[in-house]
Structure formats: C-alpha cells, structure tokens
Design an enzyme around this catalytic site. Structure first.
Site, short mmCIF file in Angstrom:
data_model
loop_
_atom_site.label_atom_id
_atom_site.label_comp_id
_atom_site.label_asym_id
_atom_site.label_seq_id
_atom_site.Cartn_x
_atom_site.Cartn_y
_atom_site.Cartn_z
N ALA A 1 -0.45 28.17 -20.74
CA ALA A 1 -1.04 28.61 -22.20
C ALA A 1 -0.61 28.87 -23.27
O ALA A 1 0.24 29.42 -24.38
CB ALA A 1 -2.20 30.28 -22.15
N ALA B 1 -8.62 15.07 -9.10
CA ALA B 1 -8.47 16.09 -9.35
C ALA B 1 -9.18 17.29 -10.49
O ALA B 1 -10.19 17.99 -9.98
CB ALA B 1 -7.02 16.76 -9.94
N LYS B 2 -9.82 15.90 -11.69
CA LYS B 2 -10.49 16.85 -12.60
C LYS B 2 -12.36 16.83 -11.97
O LYS B 2 -12.81 17.48 -12.28
CB LYS B 2 -10.80 15.37 -13.88
CG LYS B 2 -9.09 16.63 -14.69
CD LYS B 2 -8.92 18.15 -14.46
CE LYS B 2 -7.99 18.03 -15.39
NZ LYS B 2 -7.75 19.52 -15.69
N TYR C 1 -5.12 12.40 -11.13
CA TYR C 1 -5.77 12.77 -12.07
C TYR C 1 -6.97 12.84 -12.40
O TYR C 1 -7.97 14.49 -12.64
CB TYR C 1 -5.18 12.23 -13.55
CG TYR C 1 -6.02 13.66 -14.49
CD1 TYR C 1 -5.15 15.27 -14.83
CD2 TYR C 1 -6.28 13.20 -15.77
CE1 TYR C 1 -5.28 15.44 -15.83
CE2 TYR C 1 -6.47 13.95 -16.99
CZ TYR C 1 -6.04 15.64 -16.66
OH TYR C 1 -6.26 16.42 -18.07
N ALA C 2 -8.02 11.87 -11.59
CA ALA C 2 -9.33 11.66 -12.18
C ALA C 2 -10.41 12.15 -10.74
O ALA C 2 -10.81 12.69 -10.49
CB ALA C 2 -10.08 10.30 -11.81
#
Length: 252
Positions: free
Chosen positions: A14, A157-158, A154-155
């Site tokens: 954050a 993981a997402k 990344y793909a």
C-alpha cells in the site's frame, strides 16, 4: 459515505499505486486502515495522506512472502485496532522476460510475492474472520492472467489468484466471508512505467499505445481500481463472492 465505519482493513503493498489508492478510498469511507508494505517507512506517506484528510491509519512493515511475519503483523493489527474485517491482497512485483530467457529466480520471486503472499495473508486473516463470522477478502489479479507475452511468471501468479479466490469463496462462505478478485487492465502506475522502460519507451508513449488498443481509448487510474475494490469490500456486494471482476476499459 461511511460504508466502512467501525471496520478495520489491511491493505498490502500500500505504499504506492493501486494499494495506496485503495487504502485512501477505504479510509475516506470510514475504515481504520493498516497500511502494509515491505517497511513501515515506505508505508508512511500513504498513512500521512490518510490522516491529513482526517482518516485513521497506521503503517506496518511486513514481508508478506514470510508466513511467520504475516502472523505477527496481523496480530499487531488486531491488537491496535481491535479486529480485522477486510483484507486487500495487493502486494506484487514483476520480473518480465520472454520465457526462454526467464531465470528460475525470477519465476520464484514473482510467484512468491504475487501468489504465495495472498495465501499467507488470507490464511492468517481467515482465522480471525471465521471466528467473528464476518470478513471480506479482495485480491488483485490482472488481465495478464489471460496470457501476456513476456509475463509467464506474472500471468501464472495472477491466474492462480483467480483459482484461489473461487476456492476460498466456497470454503469460507459458510462463515460469512466474501472472497473476490479484481483484474485490472493497463493502469498508470510505477509498475507499468517500469514495463515501458524495459521495452525502451517512455511511460507516456507506452500508455498511448495501450490506450489505442482499449475501447475507452485511455488507460486506467489507480483510483478507478480502488473504487471497485471498495465496492467488493462493502455490504453493497454482500451477495457477491467467488468472482473476478475485470477493470480494463472494455479490452478483450
């Protein structure tokens, strides 16, 4: 609005971008926000922005890829705020490369930070949420879950976030815990700016190319994703669970 009055939210990653925008949005609507990033110092600017507007927030340092560290910091949050009602799994990194060039270390790093951290935080959070028979978990997926050149790690993981979300909704639903995901398209953040640099473009040039491929003819803003996260974390979405909502300007 005060949709989150009396609620405590934890937002990971954050310090900037979508995470910072989400922490601000939840605080503006009445939540007390635990602003988590790798160090408390990194999270402090978001906390300052919240408190400057009269909101309630505290900065916490935590490597969310470390399960024991997550247990400790969530215990601190509950001690400081009294409860844990909302978890936003936002922490993430990229290590982009074509698959044949991708070292295992980059595969491991992205899967750990983007997916295993969501397991860590959700696993710890559900112990509090199930006990109180109330909770909202919202995790950040991505349009890249559908496949994106140079982002095999990344793909994966997402896409994993979406499977985790659907399964947790089934298992935690009987305890009145809603679990959903948001999958942004191209959002103007420091992460997409870094991607632009990697391919030899400026952030503005990269955004213009993305906008040309998007039906709304522009890229998204962190605040627009934060608004959707806030909806899913609110009672306005009380009968929504197990869903992944794409926020991508109509792109296919």
């Amino acid at each position: 609005m005060s949709r989150f009055a009396g609620k405590t939210a934890v937002v990971t990653g954050a310090a900037q971008g979508i995470g910072a925008a989400t922490a601000l949005r939840l605080a503006e609507e009445g939540a007390a926000v635990a602003v988590l990033d790798l160090t408390a110092e990194r999270a402090r600017a978001t906390v300052d922005a919240i408190t400057a507007k009269g909101g309630s927030a505290r900065a916490y340092g935590c490597d969310v890829a470390d399960y024991d560290a997550v247990e400790r910091v969530f215990a601190d949050v509950v001690r400081d705020f009294g409860a844990l009602h909302i978890l936003v799994n936002n922490a993430g990194i990229t290590r982009d490369n074509l698959f044949f060039k991708m070292p295992k270390s980059d595969w491991d790093a992205v899967l750990t930070v983007n997916l295993t951290s969501a397991y860590n935080c959700s696993h710890v959070a559900q112990t509090y949420m199930c006990k109180q028979k109330y909770g909202k978990i919202v995790s950040l997926s991505s349009r890249s879950a559908l496949g994106n050149r140079g982002q095999a790690n990344y793909a994966a993981a997402k896409a994993g976030i979406q499977g985790l979300t659907a399964t947790l909704a089934i298992e935690l639903g009987p305890f009145n815990v809603n679990v959903n995901a948001v999958a942004p398209g191209y959002i103007a953040t420091s992460m997409t700016a870094a991607t632009a640099e990697r391919v030899g473009a400026t952030a503005e040039e990269h955004q213009a190319l993305a906008a040309d491929r998007t039906p709304l003819r522009r890229v998204g803003l962190p605040e627009e994703v934060a608004a959707v996260v806030a909806f899913l974390a609110s009672e306005d979405a009380s009968y929504v669970s197990g869903q992944t909502l794409y926020v991508n300007g109509g792109a296919r």
